[in-house]
Design a protein around this motif. Structure first.
Motif, PDB file in Angstrom:
ATOM      1  N   GLU A  65       0.825  -1.211   0.000  1.00  0.00           N
ATOM      2  CA  GLU A  65       0.000   0.000   0.000  1.00  0.00           C
ATOM      3  C   GLU A  65       0.862   1.265   0.000  1.00  0.00           C
ATOM      4  OE1 GLU A  65      -3.371  -0.060   2.418  1.00  0.00           O
ATOM      5  OE2 GLU A  65      -3.724   2.089   2.222  1.00  0.00           O
ATOM      6  N   LEU A  66       1.909   1.238   0.806  1.00  0.00           N
ATOM      7  CA  LEU A  66       2.791   2.402   0.896  1.00  0.00           C
ATOM      8  C   LEU A  66       3.437   2.709  -0.458  1.00  0.00           C
ATOM      9  CD1 LEU A  66       4.063   4.441   2.874  1.00  0.00           C
ATOM     10  CD2 LEU A  66       5.914   2.801   3.238  1.00  0.00           C
TER      11      LEU A  66
ATOM     12  N   ASP B   3     -11.997  -2.366   5.928  1.00  0.00           N
ATOM     13  CA  ASP B   3     -11.041  -3.245   5.257  1.00  0.00           C
ATOM     14  C   ASP B   3      -9.594  -2.848   5.519  1.00  0.00           C
ATOM     15  OD1 ASP B   3     -12.783  -4.926   4.189  1.00  0.00           O
ATOM     16  OD2 ASP B   3     -12.759  -4.091   2.175  1.00  0.00           O
ATOM     17  N   VAL B   6      -5.743  -1.444   9.747  1.00  0.00           N
ATOM     18  CA  VAL B   6      -4.374  -1.575  10.227  1.00  0.00           C
ATOM     19  C   VAL B   6      -3.365  -1.141   9.165  1.00  0.00           C
ATOM     20  CG1 VAL B   6      -3.988  -3.966   9.580  1.00  0.00           C
ATOM     21  CG2 VAL B   6      -2.833  -3.033  11.555  1.00  0.00           C
ATOM     22  N   TYR B   7      -3.708  -1.377   7.921  1.00  0.00           N
ATOM     23  CA  TYR B   7      -2.754  -1.040   6.866  1.00  0.00           C
ATOM     24  C   TYR B   7      -2.578   0.462   6.737  1.00  0.00           C
ATOM     25  CZ  TYR B   7      -3.824  -5.837   5.977  1.00  0.00           C
ATOM     26  OH  TYR B   7      -4.027  -7.170   6.133  1.00  0.00           O
ATOM     27  N   LEU B   8      -3.699   1.150   6.850  1.00  0.00           N
ATOM     28  CA  LEU B   8      -3.588   2.604   6.745  1.00  0.00           C
ATOM     29  C   LEU B   8      -2.764   3.156   7.901  1.00  0.00           C
ATOM     30  CD1 LEU B   8      -7.061   3.775   5.499  1.00  0.00           C
ATOM     31  CD2 LEU B   8      -4.860   3.876   4.325  1.00  0.00           C
ATOM     32  N   LEU B  10      -0.447   1.748   9.505  1.00  0.00           N
ATOM     33  CA  LEU B  10       0.969   1.462   9.291  1.00  0.00           C
ATOM     34  C   LEU B  10       1.529   2.287   8.138  1.00  0.00           C
ATOM     35  CD1 LEU B  10       0.879  -2.402   9.682  1.00  0.00           C
ATOM     36  CD2 LEU B  10       1.932  -0.791  11.253  1.00  0.00           C
ATOM     37  N   ALA B  11       0.755   2.365   7.067  1.00  0.00           N
ATOM     38  CA  ALA B  11       1.283   2.963   5.857  1.00  0.00           C
ATOM     39  C   ALA B  11       1.414   4.478   5.952  1.00  0.00           C
ATOM     40  CB  ALA B  11       0.385   2.609   4.670  1.00  0.00           C
ATOM     41  N   GLY B  26      -0.161  -4.411  15.186  1.00  0.00           N
ATOM     42  CA  GLY B  26      -1.605  -4.450  14.956  1.00  0.00           C
ATOM     43  C   GLY B  26      -1.918  -5.789  14.338  1.00  0.00           C
ATOM     44  N   ALA B  28      -4.118  -7.887  11.764  1.00  0.00           N
ATOM     45  CA  ALA B  28      -5.009  -7.698  10.629  1.00  0.00           C
ATOM     46  C   ALA B  28      -6.182  -8.658  10.707  1.00  0.00           C
ATOM     47  CB  ALA B  28      -4.234  -7.944   9.342  1.00  0.00           C
TER      48      ALA B  28
END
Lengths: 164, 292
Positions: A65-66, B3, B6-8, B10-11, B26, B28
Motif C-alpha cells: 500500500e505504501l 477493510d 491496520v494497513y492505513l 501502518l502505511a 496491529g 489484521a
C-alpha cells in the motif's frame, strides 16, 4: 485530470515489494502476488498468504500500500485470496535462484497428497559448496517455511525451504 | 469492520519505504477482503458453530504446544512445536473470524478466544488434556494431525462454505508436516531403547481414550452433512500403520466416558481447560482493549 501514464505500472510496483522475511525475494518471485486490478488512480491488489499463521501478511500489505500510494495511486485496497492455497511451486525460477544465492536451499517440487509416515530421504545440495553430503538437523527453522540443515563437506549450516 | 484499518495506520507513518516495524503492532483481519458471503442455503448459526468446533480444537492445541517452549527436550523441538502451534493458531484465527461473520453477531476472533467461558468452548477433550510427558504430547499430536488432516481433505472438497474449503485446502498441507513430525518421533522413541519404547507406549495408551470423541458427531455436524464417523476407519488404519511401524501396540483402551451424554463438543470439559483458559485469557481480561 490525471493520466495513467503518470504512474508506474501498479502490478510491477506491487510485485517488486520485498518479502518481509525473505527480503532477497520480491512478492512476485515468492508467488504471493495473486492479482492486480488497476483503474486510473485506483488499484486493488490480491495477496495469497504462505502459511495460515504467517505473521508477515500485515507487513506485506502495508508495504504494498505504501509503495502504491507513493507512486501516486490514491485508492489502494489490499485483499487476501485464500484459494487456491499458496505452494512453493509458485516461487519463480528466478526466486529459487535468489534463495540459493542467499544460502537458502530452494524447495523441490511440492509433494502431492500424503507425506510418508516414516523417515524421508531427500537429496539436498549445500547452497555453499554444492555437496550432496548434507543432513537435516530439524524439520523446522526460524520460520515455518524453512528447515535446518548442515553440510558434512564444508561444515556449514544452512536453511532449506520446505515444499508445501 | 473496515477493510483497511491496520494497513492505513501502518502505511501513513513517517517511516521510509524500506523501514520495518515489529510484528504485533496491529493484528489484521485474517479474512481481509475475502469474499465472505455465505452460501444462501447454509444456516449461518450452524456454520458458525461448526467453525467454532474446528477453530477451538486448533486454538486449544496451539496453546498446549507453545507450553513446550523452554520445556522441550531440545531447542530444535521447541522451535518445531512452536511452528506447529503457529499453523494451528493461523487456522483458528481464520475459522473463528468466519464464525463471527456468518452468525450475524459480528464477534471477532478475539471475542471468541478471550471472552467466552469454559463451557462455551467446543473443542474435543483430546486437545485440552495437560501436556504430560513428551511421549504423550507426541501421541496426541499424531492422533490430532492424522484425524484433522483427513477431515481437512474432505472439507477442502465438500465443506458447504468457500472460506472453510480454503482453510482446509491450506490446512491439509500444514497438517501433513505435523503428522510427519509426530510420526518421526513415534518411530524414534517406539523403535528406540526399551525405556523409550515403554514411555512411548504409555503415551499412546494414555491418549487413546480421547480418540473416540473426534469421530462422535455433534448435532451441527449431522445437520451440515459432515458426520465425522466415516473418517474413523481410515484414520485408525493410518494410525495403526504408524504405530506398528514403530514396533508399538495399537491400544485397546475404552473411550473416556461422556457426562450425561455430553463431552467437549457440547461444552463439557475437564478441569485442564479451565487452567489453560485462565492463562490464555488473563491479560485480555485484565486490560480490556489494551494495545501495544
Amino acid at each position: 485530470m490525471v493520466t495513467t501514464a503518470a504512474r508506474p505500472d501498479a502490478a510491477q510496483l506491487a510485485g517488486a515489494v520485498p518479502d518481509p522475511e525473505l527480503p532477497m525475494l520480491t512478492l512476485a518471485e515468492l508467488g504471493v502476488l495473486a492479482g492486480v486490478e488497476q483503474a486510473g488512480s485506483a488499484v486493488t491488489v490480491w495477496l495469497t498468504p504462505t502459511y495460515s499463521g504467517c505473521p508477515a501478511v500485515a507487513e506485506m500489505a502495508a508495504d504494498v500500500e505504501l509503495r502504491l500510494r507513493r507512486a501516486g495511486y490514491t485508492e489502494v485496497a489490499v485483499r487476501l485470496r485464500l484459494d487456491p492455497p499458496w505452494s512453493t511451486d509458485a516461487i519463480t525460477p528466478a526466486g529459487k535462484a535468489k534463495l540459493a544465492a542467499a544460502g537458502i536451499a530452494p524447495p523441490g517440487p511440492a509433494r502431492p497428497g500424503l507425506l510418508q509416515l516414516g523417515p524421508t530421504r531427500l537429496v539436498v545440495h549445500c547452497p555453499q559448496c554444492g555437496s550432496a553430503a548434507t543432513e537435516e538437523l530439524s524439520r523446522f527453522g526460524s520460520t515455518a517455511c524453512k528447515s535446518l540443515w548442515r553440510c558434512r563437506d564444508c561444515r556449514e549450516p544452512f536453511e532449506r525451504m520446505k515444499e508445501i | 469492520m473496515t477493510d483497511d484499518h491496520v494497513y492505513l495506520t501502518l502505511a501513513e507513518g513517517d517511516h521510509e519505504a524500506e523501514a520495518r516495524w515489529a510484528y504485533g503492532t496491529g493484528f489484521a483481519d485474517p479474512l481481509l477482503g475475502v469474499d465472505t458471503a455465505p452460501a444462501p442455503d447454509v444456516d449461518g448459526a450452524d456454520l458458525s458453530l461448526y467453525c467454532q468446533l474446528l477453530g477451538d480444537d486448533a486454538l486449544v492445541l496451539a496453546q498446549r504446544l507453545i507450553e513446550w517452549t523452554t520445556h522441550a527436550p531440545e531447542l530444535e523441538e521447541e522451535v518445531a512445536l512452536a511452528n506447529l502451534a503457529l499453523d494451528l493458531l493461523g487456522q483458528a484465527r481464520l475459522l473463528l473470524t468466519r464464525a463471527g461473520q456468518v452468525d450475524g453477531t459480528g464477534r471477532t476472533e478475539d471475542d471468541f478466544a478471550y471472552w467466552r467461558a469454559e463451557h462455551e468452548f467446543r473443542n474435543v477433550r483430546l486437545v485440552e488434556a495437560e501436556n504430560g510427558d513428551f511421549a504423550f504430547s507426541i501421541a496426541r499430536l499424531l492422533v490430532f494431525a492424522t484425524a484433522r488432516g483427513a477431515l481437512y481433505r474432505r472439507l477442502a472438497e465438500a465443506a458447504p462454505d468457500a472460506v472453510v474449503r480454503a482453510v482446509a485446502a491450506r490446512g491439509v498441507k500444514e497438517l501433513a508436516y505435523h503428522q510427519e513430525y509426530a510420526a518421526a518421533w513415534l518411530l524414534r522413541l517406539g523403535d528406540g531403547t526399551a525405556y523409550s519404547r515403554e514411555r512411548m507406549q504409555a503415551g499412546l495408551d494414555a491418549v487413546w481414550p480421547l480418540v473416540d470423541e473426534l469421530f462422535t458427531a455433534h448435532e451441527v455436524e449431522l445437520r451440515l452433512g459432515l458426520d465425522p464417523a466415516g473418517l474413523r476407519e481410515p484414520v485408525e488404519a493410518e494410525l495403526a500403520r504408524a504405530i506398528e511401524r514403530a514396533t508399538l501396540a495399537v491400544p485397546t483402551a475404552r473411550p473416556l466416558a461422556r457426562i450425561g451424554g455430553r463431552a467437549g463438543r457440547e461444552g463439557v470439559h475437564g478441569e485442564a481447560l479451565g487452567r489453560l483458559l485462565a492463562e490464555l485469557q488473563v491479560v485480555a481480561r485484565e486490560h480490556p482493549g489494551a494495545t501495544w
